[in-house]
Design an enzyme around this catalytic site. Structure first.
Site, PDB file in Angstrom:
ATOM      1  CG  ASP A   1       0.896  25.433  39.143  1.00  0.00           C
ATOM      2  OD1 ASP A   1      -0.302  25.084  39.105  1.00  0.00           O
ATOM      3  OD2 ASP A   1       1.831  24.679  38.797  1.00  0.00           O
TER       4      ASP A   1
ATOM      5  CG  ASP B   1      -0.247   7.308  37.686  1.00  0.00           C
ATOM      6  OD1 ASP B   1       0.505   6.658  36.931  1.00  0.00           O
ATOM      7  OD2 ASP B   1      -1.364   6.898  38.077  1.00  0.00           O
TER       8      ASP B   1
ATOM      9  CG  HIS C   1       5.984  16.330  39.425  1.00  0.00           C
ATOM     10  ND1 HIS C   1       7.094  15.589  39.741  1.00  0.00           N
ATOM     11  CD2 HIS C   1       5.004  15.946  40.291  1.00  0.00           C
ATOM     12  CE1 HIS C   1       6.813  14.793  40.753  1.00  0.00           C
ATOM     13  NE2 HIS C   1       5.552  14.978  41.108  1.00  0.00           N
TER      14      HIS C   1
ATOM     15  CG  HIS D   1       2.213  19.686  34.568  1.00  0.00           C
ATOM     16  ND1 HIS D   1       1.059  20.413  34.747  1.00  0.00           N
ATOM     17  CD2 HIS D   1       1.942  18.811  33.573  1.00  0.00           C
ATOM     18  CE1 HIS D   1       0.129  19.982  33.912  1.00  0.00           C
ATOM     19  NE2 HIS D   1       0.659  19.005  33.183  1.00  0.00           N
TER      20      HIS D   1
END
Length: 235
Positions: free
Chosen positions: A7, A52, A57, A152
Site C-alpha cells: 500500500d 485533501d 493520511h 490511512h
C-alpha cells in the site's frame, strides 16, 4: 509462493500530474502465512501534499522534510519485491505511482520486477457485488479488527489488507494436515482404521446450515463458478 501486500500514501491523486509517493508499506506472505519480514518507508516527495490528501493520511509536509527520497530507497524496495506476487487494493492507483517514480529514475515499470499483481478490490467486487468494498467495509464484513485505523497509513493498511485477503481466499489451506513434529521436522503419520469406531452423526441447526451455505456461496463467487461441486453437477 511469496506474496507481498503493498500500500502507498501519496501527495494527491494523480501521478501523471506530479503527485508523489510519501509512504510505502509492504507485508510479506509465504504460503499465505505472515512472516514478519515487512518493509516500510516514509519518503520525502519533494513537494507538499494537497489539503485533501492531508486529511486522509495526516502525514505533515514538515514530518517528511528529512525523510529519504524515493531514489534512495528504490534499490532496497526493488530487491524486496523481486519475483513476488503483489496484492494491492485498487491496484491501478498504486501501480501508476510506483511506475512514475521508477520512470523518473530511468527504471523499468514494476510489472517487470514482480511475478504478477492481484487487485483485491476486483476480487471483492466479484465476491460481494453491489456492496461497499473499501478496506474498512471488508474488515467489518470479514471480522478483521481495524479499530486502530483512524487515518490511512501504508503499513497499517497493508497489514489489514493481508488479513482481509487471507479471509477472502480461505478454504484450501484449511484442508491441509500438518504432518511435522513439534520441532518442525517431518514425521511419520500412523494410519488409523476408523471402522473400529462408532462415530455419531451430528447435524447442524438452521443457523449453522445457513452459515455453511453462505460460505459455499462466497467460495463459488471467488472461483467464478468453478468450484468442484459445480463442475461435478450432472448436465
Amino acid at each position: 509462493m511469496r506474496q507481498i501486500v503493498l500500500d502507498t500514501e501519496t501527495t494527491g491523486l494523480s501521478a501523471e500530474n506530479g503527485d508523489r509517493i510519501i509512504e510505502i508499506g509492504c507485508v510479506e506472505l509465504l504460503a499465505r502465512k505472515l512472516t514478519g519480514n515487512n518493509l516500510h518507508h516514509y519518503i520525502n516527495p519533494e513537494r507538499d501534499s494537497h489539503e485533501d490528501a492531508l486529511k486522509v493520511h495526516g502525514i505533515s509536509n514538515e514530518f517528511l522534510r528529512d525523510k529519504p527520497k524515493f531514489a534512495q530507497i528504490a534499490d532496497e524496495l526493488l530487491a524486496y519485491l523481486e519475483g513476488a506476487e503483489l496484492i494491492i487494493h485498487n491496484a491501478p492507483f498504486d501501480i501508476s505511482f510506483l511506475n512514475k517514480e521508477l520512470e523518473l529514475l530511468g527504471r523499468p515499470p514494476i510489472t517487470q520486477v514482480v511475478s504478477g499483481v492481484i487487485d483485491s478490490l476486483v476480487m471483492a467486487k466479484e465476491m460481494f457485488p453491489g456492496k461497499r468494498n473499501g478496506l474498512d467495509a471488508l474488515c467489518d464484513r470479514l471480522g478483521v479488527d481495524n479499530s486502530g485505523r483512524t487515518l490511512h497509513g501504508a503499513l497499517l493498511d497493508a497489514e489489514l489488507l493481508a488479513d482481509v485477503y487471507i479471509n477472502m481466499t480461505r478454504g484450501q489451506d484449511a484442508l491441509l494436515i500438518d504432518a511435522s513434529d513439534s520441532n518442525g521436522e517431518a514425521g511419520s503419520v500412523e494410519a488409523v482404521d476408523l471402522r473400529q469406531f462408532d462415530l455419531p452423526v451430528l447435524t447442524g441447526n438452521e443457523a449453522e446450515l445457513e452459515a455453511h451455505r453462505a460460505l459455499l456461496a462466497d467460495l463459488d463467487k471467488a472461483s467464478k463458478g468453478k468450484t468442484v461441486w459445480r463442475l461435478l453437477e450432472p448436465a
